[in-house]
Design a protein around this motif. Structure first.
Motif, PDB file in Angstrom:
ATOM      1  N   ALA A   1      -0.599  -6.897  -0.791  1.00  0.00           N
ATOM      2  CA  ALA A   1      -0.566  -8.239  -1.383  1.00  0.00           C
ATOM      3  C   ALA A   1      -1.350  -8.249  -2.693  1.00  0.00           C
ATOM      4  O   ALA A   1      -2.201  -7.372  -2.934  1.00  0.00           O
ATOM      5  N   GLY A   2      -1.073  -9.222  -3.520  1.00  0.00           N
ATOM      6  CA  GLY A   2      -1.738  -9.337  -4.811  1.00  0.00           C
ATOM      7  C   GLY A   2      -3.242  -9.484  -4.719  1.00  0.00           C
ATOM      8  O   GLY A   2      -3.973  -9.061  -5.618  1.00  0.00           O
ATOM      9  N   ASP A   3      -3.728 -10.057  -3.619  1.00  0.00           N
ATOM     10  CA  ASP A   3      -5.173 -10.255  -3.483  1.00  0.00           C
ATOM     11  C   ASP A   3      -5.848  -9.136  -2.680  1.00  0.00           C
ATOM     12  O   ASP A   3      -7.040  -9.204  -2.398  1.00  0.00           O
ATOM     13  N   ASP A   4      -5.104  -8.082  -2.309  1.00  0.00           N
ATOM     14  CA  ASP A   4      -5.706  -6.936  -1.624  1.00  0.00           C
ATOM     15  C   ASP A   4      -6.523  -6.111  -2.617  1.00  0.00           C
ATOM     16  O   ASP A   4      -6.195  -6.024  -3.801  1.00  0.00           O
ATOM     17  N   ASP A   5      -7.593  -5.504  -2.137  1.00  0.00           N
ATOM     18  CA  ASP A   5      -8.420  -4.622  -2.959  1.00  0.00           C
ATOM     19  C   ASP A   5      -7.704  -3.274  -3.058  1.00  0.00           C
ATOM     20  O   ASP A   5      -7.765  -2.459  -2.136  1.00  0.00           O
ATOM     21  N   PHE A   6      -7.018  -3.039  -4.181  1.00  0.00           N
ATOM     22  CA  PHE A   6      -6.178  -1.855  -4.332  1.00  0.00           C
ATOM     23  C   PHE A   6      -7.016  -0.573  -4.280  1.00  0.00           C
ATOM     24  O   PHE A   6      -6.567   0.445  -3.752  1.00  0.00           O
ATOM     25  N   ASP A   7      -8.237  -0.597  -4.805  1.00  0.00           N
ATOM     26  CA  ASP A   7      -9.099   0.588  -4.732  1.00  0.00           C
ATOM     27  C   ASP A   7      -9.432   0.935  -3.285  1.00  0.00           C
ATOM     28  O   ASP A   7      -9.510   2.105  -2.917  1.00  0.00           O
ATOM     29  N   LEU A   8      -9.615  -0.080  -2.460  1.00  0.00           N
ATOM     30  CA  LEU A   8      -9.887   0.134  -1.045  1.00  0.00           C
ATOM     31  C   LEU A   8      -8.662   0.723  -0.349  1.00  0.00           C
ATOM     32  O   LEU A   8      -8.783   1.625   0.488  1.00  0.00           O
ATOM     33  N   VAL A   9      -7.480   0.248  -0.719  1.00  0.00           N
ATOM     34  CA  VAL A   9      -6.235   0.796  -0.171  1.00  0.00           C
ATOM     35  C   VAL A   9      -6.131   2.269  -0.527  1.00  0.00           C
ATOM     36  O   VAL A   9      -5.842   3.118   0.324  1.00  0.00           O
ATOM     37  N   LEU A  10      -6.392   2.615  -1.791  1.00  0.00           N
ATOM     38  CA  LEU A  10      -6.283   4.003  -2.238  1.00  0.00           C
ATOM     39  C   LEU A  10      -7.338   4.913  -1.608  1.00  0.00           C
ATOM     40  O   LEU A  10      -7.179   6.132  -1.602  1.00  0.00           O
ATOM     41  N   ALA A  11      -8.399   4.327  -1.052  1.00  0.00           N
ATOM     42  CA  ALA A  11      -9.427   5.118  -0.368  1.00  0.00           C
ATOM     43  C   ALA A  11      -8.962   5.556   1.027  1.00  0.00           C
ATOM     44  O   ALA A  11      -9.541   6.467   1.617  1.00  0.00           O
ATOM     45  N   LEU A  12      -7.893   4.935   1.534  1.00  0.00           N
ATOM     46  CA  LEU A  12      -7.333   5.312   2.833  1.00  0.00           C
ATOM     47  C   LEU A  12      -6.522   6.599   2.692  1.00  0.00           C
ATOM     48  O   LEU A  12      -6.066   6.926   1.597  1.00  0.00           O
ATOM     49  N   PRO A  13      -6.290   7.313   3.793  1.00  0.00           N
ATOM     50  CA  PRO A  13      -5.459   8.524   3.717  1.00  0.00           C
ATOM     51  C   PRO A  13      -4.019   8.195   3.317  1.00  0.00           C
ATOM     52  O   PRO A  13      -3.481   7.156   3.697  1.00  0.00           O
ATOM     53  N   VAL A  14      -3.421   9.093   2.543  1.00  0.00           N
ATOM     54  CA  VAL A  14      -2.003   8.957   2.190  1.00  0.00           C
ATOM     55  C   VAL A  14      -1.189   9.483   3.362  1.00  0.00           C
ATOM     56  O   VAL A  14      -1.435  10.569   3.876  1.00  0.00           O
ATOM     57  N   LEU A  15      -0.214   8.702   3.796  1.00  0.00           N
ATOM     58  CA  LEU A  15       0.653   9.069   4.908  1.00  0.00           C
ATOM     59  C   LEU A  15       2.061   9.340   4.388  1.00  0.00           C
ATOM     60  O   LEU A  15       2.455   8.794   3.360  1.00  0.00           O
ATOM     61  N   PRO A  16       2.832  10.136   5.105  1.00  0.00           N
ATOM     62  CA  PRO A  16       4.222  10.321   4.681  1.00  0.00           C
ATOM     63  C   PRO A  16       5.000   9.017   4.863  1.00  0.00           C
ATOM     64  O   PRO A  16       4.768   8.293   5.831  1.00  0.00           O
ATOM     65  N   PRO A  17       5.899   8.705   3.925  1.00  0.00           N
ATOM     66  CA  PRO A  17       6.709   7.490   4.075  1.00  0.00           C
ATOM     67  C   PRO A  17       7.492   7.529   5.383  1.00  0.00           C
ATOM     68  O   PRO A  17       7.955   8.580   5.815  1.00  0.00           O
ATOM     69  N   ARG A  18       7.589   6.383   6.032  1.00  0.00           N
ATOM     70  CA  ARG A  18       8.344   6.295   7.282  1.00  0.00           C
ATOM     71  C   ARG A  18       8.801   4.870   7.516  1.00  0.00           C
ATOM     72  O   ARG A  18       8.345   3.951   6.858  1.00  0.00           O
ATOM     73  N   THR A  19       9.677   4.728   8.482  1.00  0.00           N
ATOM     74  CA  THR A  19      10.203   3.415   8.834  1.00  0.00           C
ATOM     75  C   THR A  19       9.845   3.109  10.278  1.00  0.00           C
ATOM     76  O   THR A  19       9.498   4.003  11.057  1.00  0.00           O
ATOM     77  N   SER A  20       9.975   1.846  10.657  1.00  0.00           N
ATOM     78  CA  SER A  20       9.723   1.449  12.041  1.00  0.00           C
ATOM     79  C   SER A  20      10.664   2.185  12.982  1.00  0.00           C
ATOM     80  O   SER A  20      10.269   2.606  14.071  1.00  0.00           O
ATOM     81  N   ARG A  21      11.915   2.357  12.569  1.00  0.00           N
ATOM     82  CA  ARG A  21      12.902   3.054  13.401  1.00  0.00           C
ATOM     83  C   ARG A  21      12.447   4.505  13.672  1.00  0.00           C
ATOM     84  O   ARG A  21      12.545   4.991  14.784  1.00  0.00           O
ATOM     85  N   GLU A  22      11.943   5.188  12.646  1.00  0.00           N
ATOM     86  CA  GLU A  22      11.481   6.572  12.823  1.00  0.00           C
ATOM     87  C   GLU A  22      10.319   6.637  13.808  1.00  0.00           C
ATOM     88  O   GLU A  22      10.255   7.531  14.648  1.00  0.00           O
ATOM     89  N   ILE A  23       9.414   5.691  13.716  1.00  0.00           N
ATOM     90  CA  ILE A  23       8.262   5.663  14.622  1.00  0.00           C
ATOM     91  C   ILE A  23       8.729   5.422  16.050  1.00  0.00           C
ATOM     92  O   ILE A  23       8.263   6.074  16.986  1.00  0.00           O
TER      93      ILE A  23
END
Length: 80
Positions: free
Chosen positions: A39-61
């Motif tokens: 969202a626009g009000d999310d702390d983007f730096d905090l998001v980028l501090a999280l691990p990068v995951l491979p792209p996936r969909t709900s169906r794949e999970i």
């Protein structure tokens, strides 16, 4: 919140092909994953501090969970 009403924790993020960033939250009780757009009000730096995951969909999970459950059943049959 997941169907079991357990707490959700952010476990990482990925970027879709269209450039959109997605946060991945996982239930601490049942391991259900939910995907949320940044969202626009999310702390983007905090998001980028999280691990990068491979792209996936709900169906794949869902398919992955089913395969894991089938594997658990097969392992129980082998032990019996």
């Amino acid at each position: 919140m997941s169907a079991c009403a357990g707490s959700m924790e952010p476990i990482g993020y990925f970027q879709r092909l269209n450039g959109e960033y997605i946060l991945v939250h996982c239930c601490l009780d049942c391991a259900l994953e939910r995907f949320n757009r940044i969202a626009g009000d999310d702390d983007f730096d905090l998001v980028l501090a999280l691990p990068v995951l491979p792209p996936r969909t709900s169906r794949e999970i869902k398919e992955q969970r089913i395969q894991e459950e089938i594997g658990e059943v097969s392992e129980k049959d082998e032990v019996a």
